[in-house]
Design a protein around this motif. Structure first.
Motif, PDB file in Angstrom:
ATOM      1  N   PRO A  78       7.137  10.024   2.901  1.00  0.00           N
ATOM      2  CA  PRO A  78       6.670  11.157   3.706  1.00  0.00           C
ATOM      3  C   PRO A  78       5.682  10.721   4.781  1.00  0.00           C
ATOM      4  O   PRO A  78       4.840   9.847   4.555  1.00  0.00           O
ATOM      5  N   ARG A  79       5.810  11.322   5.948  1.00  0.00           N
ATOM      6  CA  ARG A  79       4.942  10.932   7.060  1.00  0.00           C
ATOM      7  C   ARG A  79       3.473  11.131   6.712  1.00  0.00           C
ATOM      8  O   ARG A  79       2.607  10.347   7.126  1.00  0.00           O
ATOM      9  N   VAL A 139      -2.259   6.469   4.371  1.00  0.00           N
ATOM     10  CA  VAL A 139      -2.367   5.141   3.764  1.00  0.00           C
ATOM     11  C   VAL A 139      -2.447   4.023   4.796  1.00  0.00           C
ATOM     12  O   VAL A 139      -3.216   3.068   4.637  1.00  0.00           O
ATOM     13  N   TRP A 140      -1.647   4.128   5.864  1.00  0.00           N
ATOM     14  CA  TRP A 140      -1.613   3.031   6.852  1.00  0.00           C
ATOM     15  C   TRP A 140      -1.406   3.628   8.246  1.00  0.00           C
ATOM     16  O   TRP A 140      -0.306   3.635   8.786  1.00  0.00           O
ATOM     17  N   PRO A 141      -2.483   4.112   8.859  1.00  0.00           N
ATOM     18  CA  PRO A 141      -2.361   4.843  10.126  1.00  0.00           C
ATOM     19  C   PRO A 141      -2.310   3.946  11.362  1.00  0.00           C
ATOM     20  O   PRO A 141      -2.506   4.433  12.478  1.00  0.00           O
ATOM     21  N   ALA A 188       0.827  -1.208   0.000  1.00  0.00           N
ATOM     22  CA  ALA A 188       0.000   0.000   0.000  1.00  0.00           C
ATOM     23  C   ALA A 188       0.860   1.257   0.000  1.00  0.00           C
ATOM     24  O   ALA A 188       0.567   2.232  -0.725  1.00  0.00           O
ATOM     25  N   LEU A 189       1.929   1.274   0.776  1.00  0.00           N
ATOM     26  CA  LEU A 189       2.826   2.430   0.799  1.00  0.00           C
ATOM     27  C   LEU A 189       3.553   2.575  -0.532  1.00  0.00           C
ATOM     28  O   LEU A 189       3.719   3.697  -1.038  1.00  0.00           O
ATOM     29  N   HIS A 190       3.980   1.472  -1.089  1.00  0.00           N
ATOM     30  CA  HIS A 190       4.638   1.494  -2.406  1.00  0.00           C
ATOM     31  C   HIS A 190       3.699   2.078  -3.461  1.00  0.00           C
ATOM     32  O   HIS A 190       4.081   2.972  -4.223  1.00  0.00           O
ATOM     33  N   ASP A 191       2.462   1.584  -3.502  1.00  0.00           N
ATOM     34  CA  ASP A 191       1.496   2.051  -4.497  1.00  0.00           C
ATOM     35  C   ASP A 191       1.214   3.542  -4.339  1.00  0.00           C
ATOM     36  O   ASP A 191       1.064   4.274  -5.332  1.00  0.00           O
ATOM     37  N   ALA A 192       1.153   4.014  -3.090  1.00  0.00           N
ATOM     38  CA  ALA A 192       0.898   5.429  -2.845  1.00  0.00           C
ATOM     39  C   ALA A 192       2.048   6.292  -3.347  1.00  0.00           C
ATOM     40  O   ALA A 192       1.825   7.374  -3.915  1.00  0.00           O
ATOM     41  N   MET A 193       3.262   5.828  -3.147  1.00  0.00           N
ATOM     42  CA  MET A 193       4.414   6.581  -3.626  1.00  0.00           C
ATOM     43  C   MET A 193       4.400   6.680  -5.149  1.00  0.00           C
ATOM     44  O   MET A 193       4.637   7.763  -5.719  1.00  0.00           O
ATOM     45  N   ILE A 194       4.119   5.575  -5.796  1.00  0.00           N
ATOM     46  CA  ILE A 194       4.054   5.576  -7.263  1.00  0.00           C
ATOM     47  C   ILE A 194       2.937   6.501  -7.750  1.00  0.00           C
ATOM     48  O   ILE A 194       3.107   7.275  -8.704  1.00  0.00           O
ATOM     49  N   ALA A 195       1.790   6.447  -7.073  1.00  0.00           N
ATOM     50  CA  ALA A 195       0.656   7.292  -7.460  1.00  0.00           C
ATOM     51  C   ALA A 195       0.978   8.772  -7.314  1.00  0.00           C
ATOM     52  O   ALA A 195       0.440   9.613  -8.052  1.00  0.00           O
ATOM     53  N   HIS A 196       1.864   9.112  -6.393  1.00  0.00           N
ATOM     54  CA  HIS A 196       2.283  10.500  -6.201  1.00  0.00           C
ATOM     55  C   HIS A 196       3.472  10.869  -7.084  1.00  0.00           C
ATOM     56  O   HIS A 196       4.005  11.981  -6.968  1.00  0.00           O
ATOM     57  N   GLY A 197       3.891   9.965  -7.943  1.00  0.00           N
ATOM     58  CA  GLY A 197       5.027  10.242  -8.808  1.00  0.00           C
ATOM     59  C   GLY A 197       6.358  10.245  -8.085  1.00  0.00           C
ATOM     60  O   GLY A 197       7.320  10.880  -8.530  1.00  0.00           O
ATOM     61  N   LEU A 198       6.432   9.517  -6.970  1.00  0.00           N
ATOM     62  CA  LEU A 198       7.640   9.475  -6.157  1.00  0.00           C
ATOM     63  C   LEU A 198       8.287   8.097  -6.247  1.00  0.00           C
ATOM     64  O   LEU A 198       7.625   7.100  -6.546  1.00  0.00           O
ATOM     65  N   GLU A 199       9.555   8.041  -5.966  1.00  0.00           N
ATOM     66  CA  GLU A 199      10.272   6.773  -5.996  1.00  0.00           C
ATOM     67  C   GLU A 199       9.988   5.998  -4.719  1.00  0.00           C
ATOM     68  O   GLU A 199      10.109   6.534  -3.614  1.00  0.00           O
ATOM     69  N   SER A 200       9.627   4.742  -4.860  1.00  0.00           N
ATOM     70  CA  SER A 200       9.342   3.904  -3.701  1.00  0.00           C
ATOM     71  C   SER A 200      10.604   3.169  -3.255  1.00  0.00           C
ATOM     72  O   SER A 200      11.332   2.619  -4.093  1.00  0.00           O
TER      73      SER A 200
END
Length: 322
Positions: A263-264, A270-272, A198-210
């Protein structure tokens, strides 16, 4: 002093929680935001650290300088002191020696003085004494894989489970204090694959490197393992405390490394939660849970239950559910 977002008491005030970890820094990398939340709510949290981390590597390049490796044992103790102040916990060293990470194929035997080689009946003694002294209502440790296959983590699991049972047995270790039954035992499941994905997918969705792309590529899904998670504790408000405690372990944690690559704000959205598996419960509870103290009741009720269930014939792996 601890740096919690807001000190407040709750229905948890006066309850007691014990975490059993293999090395200094594990208390800050596994369940630390949960710890900080409960401390803020008035829970007395105690950390048992099995080894001193003497054979650990220097994982922060900025700390790889003269005088560090030669004094690693003392430095890691100082780091632990800072981390426990940040988290607001008390802590005891169980006194065992780090096994180190065996490398090679085949892997060499562990050093003679290694924690991983201590006979189990001997290794549980300091933890049984500590359980009977601190009298936790809830206890956490690692699963049978150790969270990852470090020999000290696997040994920490074995010692924790055995001490959990022995501390409540009036026929064992008569000289280590009055028997005490911990009401609930949990395994940490913080580094589970669904969270990482889930964290990986969120980073990709934000255009960031996971930082997890390579790990996920080699991580075989195990849905039956992930299904063992029973308890997700909301603690996003305490991720900052967790991060400060992590940074206190400067020899182990690179501030520019993967620990802080996401990022925090992304983590909080995504996963609180931090995630656990309820293994044993002597009090009724409904699954899934969002609280390690679900079913425990008030401190007075929990104390009475801890005394009343001493010697009860409930095997590890049994859950009392409503």
């Amino acid at each position: 002093m601890s740096q919690h977002p807001g000190q407040e008491t709750s229905q948890h005030a006066g309850l007691r929680l014990m975490h059993v970890h293999a090395h200094p820094d594990d208390e800050s990398s596994k369940g630390a935001a949960t710890t900080a939340r409960y401390v803020a709510e008035g829970v007395d949290v105690h950390v048992a650290t099995c080894t001193g981390g003497e054979r650990g590597s220097i994982l922060n390049p900025k700390m790889d300088r003269p005088g560090i490796l030669e004094n690693l044992s003392e430095i890691r103790r100082q780091e632990m002191e800072r981390a426990r102040d940040i988290l607001g916990v008390s802590q005891d060293w169980l006194g065992f020696v780090d096994s180190g990470w065996p490398e090679g194929d085949p892997k060499p035997p562990l050093p003679e003085d290694a924690f991983g080689r201590v006979p189990l009946e001997e290794a549980i003694v300091p933890l049984v004494r500590l359980i009977r002294t601190f009298r936790p209502h809830v206890m956490t440790t690692y699963d049978e894989r150790g969270g990852y296959p470090h020999p000290d983590h696997v040994m920490c699991h074995r010692v924790s489970v055995a001490a959990f049972a022995a501390a409540a047995d009036p026929d064992r270790f008569a000289g280590l204090g009055e028997p005490w039954q911990v009401l609930k035992l949990y395994y940490n499941h913080g580094f589970n694959r669904p969270r990482t994905q889930a964290l990986h997918d969120a980073m990709i969705a934000h255009g960031l490197e996971s930082p997890y792309a390579e790990r996920l590529a080699h991580w075989k899904p195990e849905p039956e393992w992930d299904a063992r998670i029973t308890t997700r504790v909301p603690c996003a408000a305490y991720f900052g405390v967790r991060d400060q405690a992590l940074l206190a372990h400067a020899t182990q944690i690179d501030p520019d490394g993967s620990w802080f690559a996401i990022p925090r704000e992304v983590q909080e959205t995504v996963w609180p939660t931090e995630d656990f598996e309820l293994v044993t419960s002597y009090v009724p509870t409904d699954l899934p849970e969002d609280d390690l103290f679900a079913g425990v009741g008030t401190p007075a009720e929990a104390d009475a239950a801890g005394r009343a269930t001493v010697g009860a014939d409930v095997a590890v792996g049994h859950l009392v559910t409503e």
